[in-house]
Design a protein around this motif. Structure first.
Motif, PDB file in Angstrom:
ATOM      1  N   LEU A  82       0.808  -1.325  -0.116  1.00  0.00           N
ATOM      2  CA  LEU A  82       0.158   0.151   0.046  1.00  0.00           C
ATOM      3  C   LEU A  82       0.958   1.028   0.100  1.00  0.00           C
ATOM      4  O   LEU A  82       1.960   1.311   0.754  1.00  0.00           O
ATOM      5  CB  LEU A  82      -0.776   0.109   1.326  1.00  0.00           C
ATOM      6  CG  LEU A  82      -1.992  -0.835   1.662  1.00  0.00           C
ATOM      7  CD1 LEU A  82      -1.854  -1.106   3.060  1.00  0.00           C
ATOM      8  CD2 LEU A  82      -3.171   0.125   1.428  1.00  0.00           C
ATOM      9  N   ILE A  86      -0.485  12.431   0.481  1.00  0.00           N
ATOM     10  CA  ILE A  86      -1.501  13.451   0.503  1.00  0.00           C
ATOM     11  C   ILE A  86      -1.508  14.370  -0.970  1.00  0.00           C
ATOM     12  O   ILE A  86      -2.480  15.193  -1.094  1.00  0.00           O
ATOM     13  CB  ILE A  86      -0.952  14.702   1.746  1.00  0.00           C
ATOM     14  CG1 ILE A  86      -2.242  15.477   2.210  1.00  0.00           C
ATOM     15  CG2 ILE A  86       0.067  15.580   1.326  1.00  0.00           C
ATOM     16  CD1 ILE A  86      -1.866  16.042   3.584  1.00  0.00           C
ATOM     17  N   PRO A  88      -2.343  14.372  -4.602  1.00  0.00           N
ATOM     18  CA  PRO A  88      -3.040  13.670  -5.670  1.00  0.00           C
ATOM     19  C   PRO A  88      -2.101  13.146  -6.930  1.00  0.00           C
ATOM     20  O   PRO A  88      -2.276  11.849  -7.500  1.00  0.00           O
ATOM     21  CB  PRO A  88      -4.445  14.309  -5.867  1.00  0.00           C
ATOM     22  CG  PRO A  88      -4.672  15.375  -4.877  1.00  0.00           C
ATOM     23  CD  PRO A  88      -3.138  15.619  -4.267  1.00  0.00           C
ATOM     24  N   VAL A  91       0.161  10.606  -5.999  1.00  0.00           N
ATOM     25  CA  VAL A  91      -0.263   9.152  -5.782  1.00  0.00           C
ATOM     26  C   VAL A  91      -0.681   8.603  -7.456  1.00  0.00           C
ATOM     27  O   VAL A  91      -0.215   7.307  -7.713  1.00  0.00           O
ATOM     28  CB  VAL A  91      -1.713   9.338  -5.091  1.00  0.00           C
ATOM     29  CG1 VAL A  91      -2.336   7.764  -5.173  1.00  0.00           C
ATOM     30  CG2 VAL A  91      -1.523   9.579  -3.822  1.00  0.00           C
ATOM     31  N   ARG A  92      -0.989   9.545  -8.304  1.00  0.00           N
ATOM     32  CA  ARG A  92      -0.991   9.089  -9.670  1.00  0.00           C
ATOM     33  C   ARG A  92       0.210   8.652 -10.485  1.00  0.00           C
ATOM     34  O   ARG A  92       0.523   7.542 -10.978  1.00  0.00           O
ATOM     35  CB  ARG A  92      -1.612  10.088 -10.620  1.00  0.00           C
ATOM     36  CG  ARG A  92      -3.302  10.118 -10.768  1.00  0.00           C
ATOM     37  CD  ARG A  92      -3.729  11.099 -11.989  1.00  0.00           C
ATOM     38  NE  ARG A  92      -3.168  12.356 -11.611  1.00  0.00           N
ATOM     39  CZ  ARG A  92      -4.045  13.414 -11.005  1.00  0.00           C
ATOM     40  NH1 ARG A  92      -5.251  12.782 -10.410  1.00  0.00           N
ATOM     41  NH2 ARG A  92      -3.866  14.508 -10.706  1.00  0.00           N
ATOM     42  N   ARG A  95       1.335   5.348  -9.079  1.00  0.00           N
ATOM     43  CA  ARG A  95       0.620   4.123  -9.975  1.00  0.00           C
ATOM     44  C   ARG A  95       1.349   4.063 -11.202  1.00  0.00           C
ATOM     45  O   ARG A  95       1.583   2.847 -11.613  1.00  0.00           O
ATOM     46  CB  ARG A  95      -0.794   4.570 -10.085  1.00  0.00           C
ATOM     47  CG  ARG A  95      -1.687   3.597 -10.827  1.00  0.00           C
ATOM     48  CD  ARG A  95      -2.924   3.794 -10.810  1.00  0.00           C
ATOM     49  NE  ARG A  95      -3.650   3.255 -11.915  1.00  0.00           N
ATOM     50  CZ  ARG A  95      -4.687   2.645 -12.071  1.00  0.00           C
ATOM     51  NH1 ARG A  95      -5.789   2.616 -11.199  1.00  0.00           N
ATOM     52  NH2 ARG A  95      -5.167   2.348 -13.234  1.00  0.00           N
ATOM     53  N   GLU A 106      -1.446  -1.024  -3.850  1.00  0.00           N
ATOM     54  CA  GLU A 106      -2.714  -0.234  -3.764  1.00  0.00           C
ATOM     55  C   GLU A 106      -2.305   1.185  -3.381  1.00  0.00           C
ATOM     56  O   GLU A 106      -1.404   1.434  -2.446  1.00  0.00           O
ATOM     57  CB  GLU A 106      -3.587  -0.805  -2.786  1.00  0.00           C
ATOM     58  CG  GLU A 106      -4.089  -2.146  -3.199  1.00  0.00           C
ATOM     59  CD  GLU A 106      -5.378  -2.129  -4.260  1.00  0.00           C
ATOM     60  OE1 GLU A 106      -5.019  -2.215  -5.454  1.00  0.00           O
ATOM     61  OE2 GLU A 106      -6.359  -1.558  -3.985  1.00  0.00           O
ATOM     62  N   VAL A 107      -2.617   2.348  -4.041  1.00  0.00           N
ATOM     63  CA  VAL A 107      -2.347   3.489  -3.750  1.00  0.00           C
ATOM     64  C   VAL A 107      -3.613   4.399  -3.401  1.00  0.00           C
ATOM     65  O   VAL A 107      -4.597   3.998  -3.885  1.00  0.00           O
ATOM     66  CB  VAL A 107      -1.706   4.232  -5.053  1.00  0.00           C
ATOM     67  CG1 VAL A 107      -0.350   3.833  -5.426  1.00  0.00           C
ATOM     68  CG2 VAL A 107      -2.564   4.373  -6.244  1.00  0.00           C
ATOM     69  N   ILE A 108      -3.305   5.203  -2.386  1.00  0.00           N
ATOM     70  CA  ILE A 108      -4.543   6.143  -1.713  1.00  0.00           C
ATOM     71  C   ILE A 108      -4.029   7.492  -1.571  1.00  0.00           C
ATOM     72  O   ILE A 108      -3.029   7.608  -1.046  1.00  0.00           O
ATOM     73  CB  ILE A 108      -4.863   5.323  -0.663  1.00  0.00           C
ATOM     74  CG1 ILE A 108      -5.403   3.725  -0.581  1.00  0.00           C
ATOM     75  CG2 ILE A 108      -5.931   6.206   0.187  1.00  0.00           C
ATOM     76  CD1 ILE A 108      -5.312   2.916   0.576  1.00  0.00           C
ATOM     77  N   THR A 109      -4.880   8.436  -2.184  1.00  0.00           N
ATOM     78  CA  THR A 109      -4.720   9.836  -1.710  1.00  0.00           C
ATOM     79  C   THR A 109      -5.162   9.884  -0.194  1.00  0.00           C
ATOM     80  O   THR A 109      -6.427   9.968  -0.070  1.00  0.00           O
ATOM     81  CB  THR A 109      -5.479  10.576  -2.483  1.00  0.00           C
ATOM     82  OG1 THR A 109      -5.153  10.452  -3.883  1.00  0.00           O
ATOM     83  CG2 THR A 109      -4.944  12.070  -2.476  1.00  0.00           C
ATOM     84  N   THR A 110      -4.533  10.394   0.706  1.00  0.00           N
ATOM     85  CA  THR A 110      -4.621  10.409   1.855  1.00  0.00           C
ATOM     86  C   THR A 110      -3.687  11.289   2.832  1.00  0.00           C
ATOM     87  O   THR A 110      -2.614  11.212   2.664  1.00  0.00           O
ATOM     88  CB  THR A 110      -5.517   9.153   3.055  1.00  0.00           C
ATOM     89  OG1 THR A 110      -6.169   9.751   3.843  1.00  0.00           O
ATOM     90  CG2 THR A 110      -4.202   8.263   3.251  1.00  0.00           C
ATOM     91  N   ASP A 111      -4.187  11.706   4.082  1.00  0.00           N
ATOM     92  CA  ASP A 111      -3.146  12.645   5.020  1.00  0.00           C
ATOM     93  C   ASP A 111      -2.496  11.267   5.981  1.00  0.00           C
ATOM     94  O   ASP A 111      -3.332  10.585   6.664  1.00  0.00           O
ATOM     95  CB  ASP A 111      -3.820  13.320   5.882  1.00  0.00           C
ATOM     96  CG  ASP A 111      -2.930  13.999   6.763  1.00  0.00           C
ATOM     97  OD1 ASP A 111      -1.842  13.861   6.765  1.00  0.00           O
ATOM     98  OD2 ASP A 111      -3.674  14.874   7.580  1.00  0.00           O
ATOM     99  N   SER A 114      -4.797   8.240   7.311  1.00  0.00           N
ATOM    100  CA  SER A 114      -6.344   8.305   7.574  1.00  0.00           C
ATOM    101  C   SER A 114      -7.254   7.642   6.749  1.00  0.00           C
ATOM    102  O   SER A 114      -7.010   7.466   5.490  1.00  0.00           O
ATOM    103  CB  SER A 114      -6.699  10.069   7.349  1.00  0.00           C
ATOM    104  OG  SER A 114      -7.759  10.274   7.747  1.00  0.00           O
ATOM    105  N   GLY A 115      -8.233   6.991   7.338  1.00  0.00           N
ATOM    106  CA  GLY A 115      -9.129   6.050   6.758  1.00  0.00           C
ATOM    107  C   GLY A 115      -8.615   4.642   6.869  1.00  0.00           C
ATOM    108  O   GLY A 115      -9.607   3.613   6.600  1.00  0.00           O
TER     109      GLY A 115
END
Ligand SMILES: C[S@@+](CC[C@H](N)C(=O)[O-])C[C@H]1O[C@@H](n2cnc3c(N)ncnc32)[C@H](O)[C@@H]1O
Lengths: 265, 135
Positions: A82, A86, A88, A91-92, A95, A106-111, A114-115
């Protein structure tokens, strides 16, 4: 596609020419290379460790998480990778870098995470992080654009200090974390904080460039050190601040500061 | 985004107590083959919220998972193959994840969920971000 196959077979780190980029995304730099060198230096241990969940916080171009996936071999161990950022755009770009090397995360835009903190608590076996660590005015932390890739606020610690408790929550009982720090971040104090949470630490790679002196520190849970740390905290409470400070300045000589590759991890 | 990741995400809005699982809105699903690895599946099984995975896979159009699962099923190749497919091969490529308590939408674009909140966003005002035009 042929080069992808050959890249996947032979290379143990991401190839700079296949790392994607964007003008607002941090390009692989000395710190990124030092972190990947630390992972390579510890690769045999990592392979034996057989992590099930590996995570990068602040993945930027994706150079580090792609290298980790390549050096551990996606399929052989079947780990879940993962990566968060923060930004975006980062993150792109990550990928794209992963895809160009034929590996998946797996990539996630987050602080930070968080989540993910609730469900991933205690599940992550390896965390890698090259945080924004440059000392800057506090206002520059987290502002838009490329500045947020390095701006670390006072002593460069703003984001680091937010990451530490999150990492402690996410790491499994056998969890390891590799973190880039600068001398100005006061790495000895970071290690002391982590020690109070029950982690031992050692420097895997130390590198001085013209501008900065970098340490890549590995942390791992060590229940003995937690006991010692608690004792030390109790003792220190009574000690004058001056003595505590002088103890910290001698930090590299403290027993829990383990050098070299021969110690337990 | 794999359903494994959906299984690991919760609503991160301040004040939300019941943020899991995130509801899925589907615009586009893609399937990407992944090498089968039984050890990985066995390691992950205990960490998965089974009902959330079953519901999510149905929303993505895959209805083969049993309603209930227990560790003894991990001895069955047939079960492992289905678990593998649902967990790793089905991707939500475009759509959204929706907080079950506030209905706040977290967009998923090119397979990437965006969990960023607006400054000062919490349970009381997050409805205002329902269709948040997050970057
Ligand atoms: C020094 S760069 C490292 C990039 C990449 N990992 C590398 O080693 O080349 C730090 C990265 O952390 C990201 N970052 C900064 N603050 C963050 C936060 N609060 N949560 C997640 N990522 C963050 C930045 O966008 C940037 O991509």
């Amino acid at each position: 596609m042929l080069w992808q196959d050959s890249c996947k077979m032979s290379a143990r780190t991401a190839q700079i020419r296949f790392v994607s980029s964007h003008f607002e995304v941090y390009e692989p730099c000395d710190d990124s290379f030092a972190l990947v060198d630390a992972l390579l230096a510890d690769r045999i241990n990592l392979l034996e460790h057989r992590p099930t969940v590996c995570m990068e916080i602040g993945c930027g171009s994706g150079y580090v998480i792609t290298s980790l996936a390549l050096m551990l071999g996606q399929e052989a161990h079947g780990a879940y990778y993962l990566a968060t950022d923060i930004n975006p755009h980062a993150v792109r770009v990550t990928r794209e870098t992963l895809e160009a090397h034929g590996v998946h995360a797996e990539v996630i835009t987050t602080d930070i995470a968080s989540g993910l903190e609730r469900r991933l608590a205690g599940l992550v076996d390896v965390i890698v992080v090259n945080p924004p660590y440059v000392p800057t005015p506090e206002e520059e932390v987290g502002c838009d654009g490329i500045t947020s890739a390095w701006a670390g606020g006072e002593n460069g610690r703003s984001i680091i200090d937010k990451i530490l408790p999150v990492a402690d929550n996410l790491l499994s009982d056998r969890g390891w974390m590799y973190m880039v720090t600068l001398t100005a971040n006061n790495p000895s104090e970071i290690c002391l904080q982590m020690r109070e949470k029950g982690y031992a630490a050692r420097i895997v790679v130390q590198r001085s460039t013209e501008e900065e002196s970098l340490h890549i520190i590995k942390f791992w849970r060590d229940f003995d050190s937690q006991v010692e740390a608690n004792e030390m905290v109790t003792t220190n409470r009574a000690a004058p601040t001056r003595i505590v400070e002088s103890m910290l300045s001698q930090f590299p000589r403290l027993p829990f500061w383990k050098y070299g590759n021969d110690s337990c991890n | 985004m794999r359903l494994l990741t959906h299984n690991m995400l919760s609503s991160n809005i301040k004040g939300v107590t019941n943020g899991f699982p995130l509801r899925i809105e589907v615009e586009k699903v893609v399937e990407k083959p992944v090498d089968f690895n039984a050890d990985f599946l066995k390691n992950m099984f205990a960490k998965i919220e089974w009902k959330a995975l079953v519901d999510a896979s149905r929303i993505l159009g895959y209805a083969e998972l049993p309603d209930e699962a227990e560790p003894s099923m991990l001895d069955s190749d047939d079960f492992l193959k289905k678990f593998h497919h649902a967990l790793l091969e089905l991707h939500l490529e475009e759509g959204a994840l929706v907080c079950p308590e506030t209905d706040r939408r977290f967009p998923v674009t090119k397979g990437i969920p965006n969990m960023l909140l607006h400054e000062d966003e919490d349970i009381n005002n997050s409805a205002a971000f329902l269709n948040a035009d997050t970057v």
